[in-house]
Write a protein that holds these residues in place. Structure first.
Motif, PDB file in Angstrom:
ATOM      1  N   TYR A  45       1.540   6.195  -8.112  1.00  0.00           N
ATOM      2  CA  TYR A  45       0.874   5.036  -7.520  1.00  0.00           C
ATOM      3  C   TYR A  45       1.895   3.995  -7.063  1.00  0.00           C
ATOM      4  O   TYR A  45       1.840   3.503  -5.931  1.00  0.00           O
ATOM      5  N   ARG A  49       2.313   3.295  -2.953  1.00  0.00           N
ATOM      6  CA  ARG A  49       1.676   2.057  -2.497  1.00  0.00           C
ATOM      7  C   ARG A  49       2.608   1.202  -1.639  1.00  0.00           C
ATOM      8  O   ARG A  49       2.158   0.315  -0.925  1.00  0.00           O
ATOM      9  N   SER A  54      -3.145   0.313   0.659  1.00  0.00           N
ATOM     10  CA  SER A  54      -4.592   0.442   0.471  1.00  0.00           C
ATOM     11  C   SER A  54      -4.958   1.506  -0.571  1.00  0.00           C
ATOM     12  O   SER A  54      -6.099   1.565  -1.005  1.00  0.00           O
ATOM     13  N   SER A  56      -5.503   2.948  -4.052  1.00  0.00           N
ATOM     14  CA  SER A  56      -5.748   2.361  -5.370  1.00  0.00           C
ATOM     15  C   SER A  56      -5.355   3.363  -6.458  1.00  0.00           C
ATOM     16  O   SER A  56      -5.129   4.547  -6.180  1.00  0.00           O
ATOM     17  N   ARG A  57      -5.301   2.889  -7.677  1.00  0.00           N
ATOM     18  CA  ARG A  57      -5.045   3.797  -8.798  1.00  0.00           C
ATOM     19  C   ARG A  57      -6.142   4.848  -8.873  1.00  0.00           C
ATOM     20  O   ARG A  57      -5.875   6.019  -9.153  1.00  0.00           O
ATOM     21  N   THR A  58      -7.376   4.436  -8.637  1.00  0.00           N
ATOM     22  CA  THR A  58      -8.495   5.379  -8.657  1.00  0.00           C
ATOM     23  C   THR A  58      -8.298   6.463  -7.612  1.00  0.00           C
ATOM     24  O   THR A  58      -8.546   7.649  -7.872  1.00  0.00           O
ATOM     25  N   THR A  59      -7.821   6.081  -6.436  1.00  0.00           N
ATOM     26  CA  THR A  59      -7.534   7.057  -5.381  1.00  0.00           C
ATOM     27  C   THR A  59      -6.502   8.066  -5.862  1.00  0.00           C
ATOM     28  O   THR A  59      -6.660   9.272  -5.651  1.00  0.00           O
TER      29      THR A  59
END
Length: 106
Positions: A45, A49, A54, A56-59
């Protein structure tokens, strides 16, 4: 030496494994192939990044899950509290150095 793939080649690999070749999947998979250091999701991450703010950690977590389910990457768990990821999905063992903390393929 790590192999260098173009985005088009990576997209073909993803498609061949039943995944839609999104920018997130291409970026994370390329990172793992180019950095065989068995990074954590947080390491990935922080690295991607810079170019893709854009993401995210969730991505990152969702992408890693999709790549793992497709058989393109492996999860490496040497210590219970830390999951790392390996772009080399071939069957192999890992070694963690007690001095530097690095994880290496055997």
């Amino acid at each position: 030496m790590t192999a260098v793939y173009t985005a088009k080649e990576l997209a073909g690999i993803l498609t061949g494994h039943g995944l839609r070749p999104t920018q997130q999947r291409i970026t994370v998979y390329d990172y793992l192939l180019q950095h065989p250091i068995h990074p954590t999701a947080e390491t990935i991450y922080q690295a991607v990044r810079v170019e893709y703010p854009s993401f995210s950690r969730t991505t990152i977590y969702n992408t890693l899950h999709a790549l793992r389910e497709a058989g393109l990457i492996r999860t490496v768990t040497i210590e219970a509290e830390e999951q790392r990821f390996d772009g080399n999905a071939a069957d192999h063992a890992h070694f963690k150095c007690t001095k530097c903390g690095g994880i290496y393929d055997l």
